[in-house]
Design a protein around this motif. Sequence first.
Motif, PDB file in Angstrom:
ATOM      1  N   LYS A  98      -9.275  -5.721   0.047  1.00  0.00           N
ATOM      2  CA  LYS A  98      -9.851  -5.450  -1.267  1.00  0.00           C
ATOM      3  C   LYS A  98      -9.134  -4.284  -1.960  1.00  0.00           C
ATOM      4  O   LYS A  98      -8.955  -4.288  -3.175  1.00  0.00           O
ATOM      5  N   TRP A  99      -8.731  -3.293  -1.206  1.00  0.00           N
ATOM      6  CA  TRP A  99      -8.135  -2.086  -1.785  1.00  0.00           C
ATOM      7  C   TRP A  99      -6.614  -2.053  -1.657  1.00  0.00           C
ATOM      8  O   TRP A  99      -5.977  -1.052  -1.952  1.00  0.00           O
ATOM      9  N   ASN A 100      -6.037  -3.155  -1.180  1.00  0.00           N
ATOM     10  CA  ASN A 100      -4.584  -3.250  -1.017  1.00  0.00           C
ATOM     11  C   ASN A 100      -4.018  -2.118  -0.157  1.00  0.00           C
ATOM     12  O   ASN A 100      -3.082  -1.415  -0.538  1.00  0.00           O
ATOM     13  N   ILE A 101      -4.637  -1.945   1.003  1.00  0.00           N
ATOM     14  CA  ILE A 101      -4.209  -0.924   1.966  1.00  0.00           C
ATOM     15  C   ILE A 101      -3.745  -1.645   3.230  1.00  0.00           C
ATOM     16  O   ILE A 101      -4.376  -2.608   3.655  1.00  0.00           O
ATOM     17  N   GLU A 102      -2.644  -1.177   3.818  1.00  0.00           N
ATOM     18  CA  GLU A 102      -2.136  -1.808   5.041  1.00  0.00           C
ATOM     19  C   GLU A 102      -2.960  -1.350   6.243  1.00  0.00           C
ATOM     20  O   GLU A 102      -3.277  -0.166   6.373  1.00  0.00           O
ATOM     21  N   GLY A 131      -4.199  12.168  -6.832  1.00  0.00           N
ATOM     22  CA  GLY A 131      -3.188  11.357  -7.483  1.00  0.00           C
ATOM     23  C   GLY A 131      -2.260  10.653  -6.497  1.00  0.00           C
ATOM     24  O   GLY A 131      -1.373   9.906  -6.890  1.00  0.00           O
ATOM     25  N   ARG A 132      -2.484  10.892  -5.234  1.00  0.00           N
ATOM     26  CA  ARG A 132      -1.593  10.283  -4.227  1.00  0.00           C
ATOM     27  C   ARG A 132      -1.971   8.825  -3.957  1.00  0.00           C
ATOM     28  O   ARG A 132      -3.128   8.439  -4.115  1.00  0.00           O
ATOM     29  N   ARG A 133      -0.956   8.088  -3.483  1.00  0.00           N
ATOM     30  CA  ARG A 133      -1.198   6.699  -3.094  1.00  0.00           C
ATOM     31  C   ARG A 133      -1.869   6.672  -1.716  1.00  0.00           C
ATOM     32  O   ARG A 133      -1.458   7.405  -0.812  1.00  0.00           O
ATOM     33  N   VAL A 134      -2.887   5.835  -1.562  1.00  0.00           N
ATOM     34  CA  VAL A 134      -3.498   5.620  -0.238  1.00  0.00           C
ATOM     35  C   VAL A 134      -2.854   4.360   0.313  1.00  0.00           C
ATOM     36  O   VAL A 134      -3.118   3.261  -0.159  1.00  0.00           O
ATOM     37  N   LYS A 135      -1.960   4.518   1.286  1.00  0.00           N
ATOM     38  CA  LYS A 135      -1.117   3.384   1.680  1.00  0.00           C
ATOM     39  C   LYS A 135      -1.637   2.624   2.896  1.00  0.00           C
ATOM     40  O   LYS A 135      -1.468   1.411   2.995  1.00  0.00           O
ATOM     41  N   ALA A 136      -2.211   3.342   3.859  1.00  0.00           N
ATOM     42  CA  ALA A 136      -2.575   2.663   5.108  1.00  0.00           C
ATOM     43  C   ALA A 136      -3.883   3.192   5.669  1.00  0.00           C
ATOM     44  O   ALA A 136      -4.358   4.258   5.294  1.00  0.00           O
ATOM     45  N   CYS A 137      -4.420   2.398   6.566  1.00  0.00           N
ATOM     46  CA  CYS A 137      -5.667   2.726   7.243  1.00  0.00           C
ATOM     47  C   CYS A 137      -5.413   2.513   8.737  1.00  0.00           C
ATOM     48  O   CYS A 137      -4.931   1.451   9.143  1.00  0.00           O
ATOM     49  N   VAL A 138      -5.683   3.535   9.539  1.00  0.00           N
ATOM     50  CA  VAL A 138      -5.352   3.464  10.975  1.00  0.00           C
ATOM     51  C   VAL A 138      -6.590   3.663  11.842  1.00  0.00           C
ATOM     52  O   VAL A 138      -6.967   4.789  12.152  1.00  0.00           O
ATOM     53  N   PRO A 139      -7.252   2.566  12.224  1.00  0.00           N
ATOM     54  CA  PRO A 139      -8.351   2.679  13.180  1.00  0.00           C
ATOM     55  C   PRO A 139      -7.790   2.863  14.588  1.00  0.00           C
ATOM     56  O   PRO A 139      -6.670   2.446  14.873  1.00  0.00           O
ATOM     57  N   MET A 140      -8.580   3.492  15.437  1.00  0.00           N
ATOM     58  CA  MET A 140      -8.185   3.644  16.844  1.00  0.00           C
ATOM     59  C   MET A 140      -9.310   3.051  17.698  1.00  0.00           C
ATOM     60  O   MET A 140     -10.480   3.373  17.479  1.00  0.00           O
ATOM     61  N   HIS A 141      -8.943   2.200  18.646  1.00  0.00           N
ATOM     62  CA  HIS A 141      -9.948   1.533  19.483  1.00  0.00           C
ATOM     63  C   HIS A 141     -10.315   2.470  20.643  1.00  0.00           C
ATOM     64  O   HIS A 141      -9.752   2.395  21.732  1.00  0.00           O
ATOM     65  N   THR A 142     -11.282   3.333  20.368  1.00  0.00           N
ATOM     66  CA  THR A 142     -11.620   4.451  21.250  1.00  0.00           C
ATOM     67  C   THR A 142     -12.029   4.021  22.669  1.00  0.00           C
ATOM     68  O   THR A 142     -12.968   3.237  22.816  1.00  0.00           O
ATOM     69  N   PHE A 143     -11.330   4.541  23.632  1.00  0.00           N
ATOM     70  CA  PHE A 143     -11.570   4.277  25.070  1.00  0.00           C
ATOM     71  C   PHE A 143     -11.460   2.787  25.414  1.00  0.00           C
ATOM     72  O   PHE A 143     -11.921   2.354  26.473  1.00  0.00           O
ATOM     73  N   GLY A 144     -10.877   1.996  24.501  1.00  0.00           N
ATOM     74  CA  GLY A 144     -10.724   0.556  24.741  1.00  0.00           C
ATOM     75  C   GLY A 144     -11.748  -0.292  24.005  1.00  0.00           C
ATOM     76  O   GLY A 144     -11.665  -1.516  24.034  1.00  0.00           O
ATOM     77  N   HIS A 145     -12.728   0.345  23.331  1.00  0.00           N
ATOM     78  CA  HIS A 145     -13.757  -0.410  22.593  1.00  0.00           C
ATOM     79  C   HIS A 145     -13.239  -0.762  21.188  1.00  0.00           C
ATOM     80  O   HIS A 145     -12.988   0.134  20.382  1.00  0.00           O
ATOM     81  N   PRO A 146     -13.111  -2.052  20.887  1.00  0.00           N
ATOM     82  CA  PRO A 146     -12.579  -2.435  19.569  1.00  0.00           C
ATOM     83  C   PRO A 146     -13.501  -2.033  18.416  1.00  0.00           C
ATOM     84  O   PRO A 146     -14.719  -2.082  18.544  1.00  0.00           O
ATOM     85  N   VAL A 147     -12.891  -1.635  17.287  1.00  0.00           N
ATOM     86  CA  VAL A 147     -13.662  -1.333  16.072  1.00  0.00           C
ATOM     87  C   VAL A 147     -14.070  -2.655  15.415  1.00  0.00           C
ATOM     88  O   VAL A 147     -13.641  -3.731  15.831  1.00  0.00           O
ATOM     89  N   GLU A 190      -1.244   9.004   1.373  1.00  0.00           N
ATOM     90  CA  GLU A 190      -2.401   9.339   2.194  1.00  0.00           C
ATOM     91  C   GLU A 190      -2.700   8.179   3.141  1.00  0.00           C
ATOM     92  O   GLU A 190      -2.481   7.018   2.802  1.00  0.00           O
ATOM     93  N   VAL A 191      -3.154   8.514   4.344  1.00  0.00           N
ATOM     94  CA  VAL A 191      -3.479   7.517   5.361  1.00  0.00           C
ATOM     95  C   VAL A 191      -4.887   7.795   5.873  1.00  0.00           C
ATOM     96  O   VAL A 191      -5.191   8.913   6.312  1.00  0.00           O
ATOM     97  N   LEU A 192      -5.749   6.781   5.801  1.00  0.00           N
ATOM     98  CA  LEU A 192      -7.133   6.943   6.259  1.00  0.00           C
ATOM     99  C   LEU A 192      -7.203   6.733   7.759  1.00  0.00           C
ATOM    100  O   LEU A 192      -6.723   5.726   8.277  1.00  0.00           O
ATOM    101  N   THR A 193      -7.786   7.690   8.472  1.00  0.00           N
ATOM    102  CA  THR A 193      -7.914   7.521   9.919  1.00  0.00           C
ATOM    103  C   THR A 193      -9.113   8.300  10.446  1.00  0.00           C
ATOM    104  O   THR A 193      -9.871   8.887   9.673  1.00  0.00           O
ATOM    105  N   GLN A 194      -9.292   8.280  11.765  1.00  0.00           N
ATOM    106  CA  GLN A 194     -10.434   8.936  12.405  1.00  0.00           C
ATOM    107  C   GLN A 194     -10.118  10.397  12.700  1.00  0.00           C
ATOM    108  O   GLN A 194      -8.973  10.737  12.993  1.00  0.00           O
TER     109      GLN A 194
END
Length: 384
Positions: free
Chosen positions: A179-183, A152-168, A92-96
């Motif tokens: 803390k959660w060992n996610i890339e 039961g799935r592994r949560v491996k990565a987190c993908v933020p997107m810098h919307t319209f050029g504004h950094p998260v 699983e990958v966390l994203t917007q």
Amino acid sequence: MYQDIVEFIRGRFGATGDERVMLHHPTFAGNEKKYLEECIDTTFVSSVGAFVDRFERDMERYTGAAKAVVCVSGTNALHMAMMLAGVERDDEVLTQALTFIATCNAISYIGAHPVFIDVDLDTMGLSPRAVERWLEENAELKDGNCRNRKTGRRVKACVPMHTFGHPVHLDELMEVCRKWNIELVEDAAESIGSLYKGRHTGTFGKVGAISFNGNKTITAGGGGMLLFQDKELGEYAKHLTTQAKVPHRWAFIHDHIGYNYRMPNINAALGCAQLEQIDGFIDSKRATAEAYARYFVSEPHGIKFMKEPEDTRSNYWLNAILMPDRESQQEFLEYTNDHGVMTRPVWELMNRLPMFEAAQNDGLANSRWLADRIVNLPSGVILS
Ligand SMILES: *Cc1c(COP(=O)(O)O)cnc(C)c1O
């Protein structure tokens, strides 16, 4: 009814008569033709050539990345980024949900599953607090891996997107990921030239991906770039994107399933010429943003202008306003597009598209609120 705003925008961009003001248009005012001609003269227009190497070195200098690797598009740079972050089938990958489709497509190419987490109202990008809340409610750390307790799935990565050029909010997000060992993988497709606390976006995570599509701040006709802090990982990316061929004077030996993801030299020639002009482009975009900010300071028609978040310098790739509600958003879109000013709503939220309807999400309160209100305004470079 929005005549005052239409007049302001048309005036700013010097539009007369039937001329329409576009949301964005590429600007070619430098060495584009010279480098393209040079490229053709050498006959090296395809997947090897001096401009490819130069574009990568120039991007390393510009962004401060330890290694930059060209790709043929931002989308396949993201695909490669997921792979290099170790995302595998059924992870699983966390994203917007509030992003362009390419972010989720890249996750899907691997057979992984996006999980949609809410955005912050000030950045319009992935919210560190929302990510943390979702993890606390749904995940556990088991043998060093972050696992979704329900699937039961592994949560491996987190993908933020810098919307319209504004950094998260990168510091907070990096802390949650650690803390959660996610890339952390940054979709920096829209944020070339955008800084978070003085450092270039796309250089905070394990991998960052930039796009040079024709609608972005600078273009290579099409193309993308991977950014790495880890030089060795970047070198491995270069190997994978060039068919994983083992260097040899004549033998065709490959040591991995590789990809033909290398940007052609002719596109890199265009990219080099564009990168030389980026400071001027961003100055122009920021001047337009300032003009919008001043114009909307009294909130005419209840409209608010979206400013760059604290501690950041945005490239203001696309300027955004917030309308009071969905009804006025639709009216504004209709009026402006009927009167020679191109405006657009934000992308349909990913969880509302048929491919991702069944994906998990956290309720997405801010995303839904923003989707009903965001309108992008013309943001093209004005040459002085
Ligand atoms: C433009 C964009 C991409 C994809 O880039 P391409 O070069 O068009 O493949 C990916 N993510 C986001 C957020 C984008 O805006």
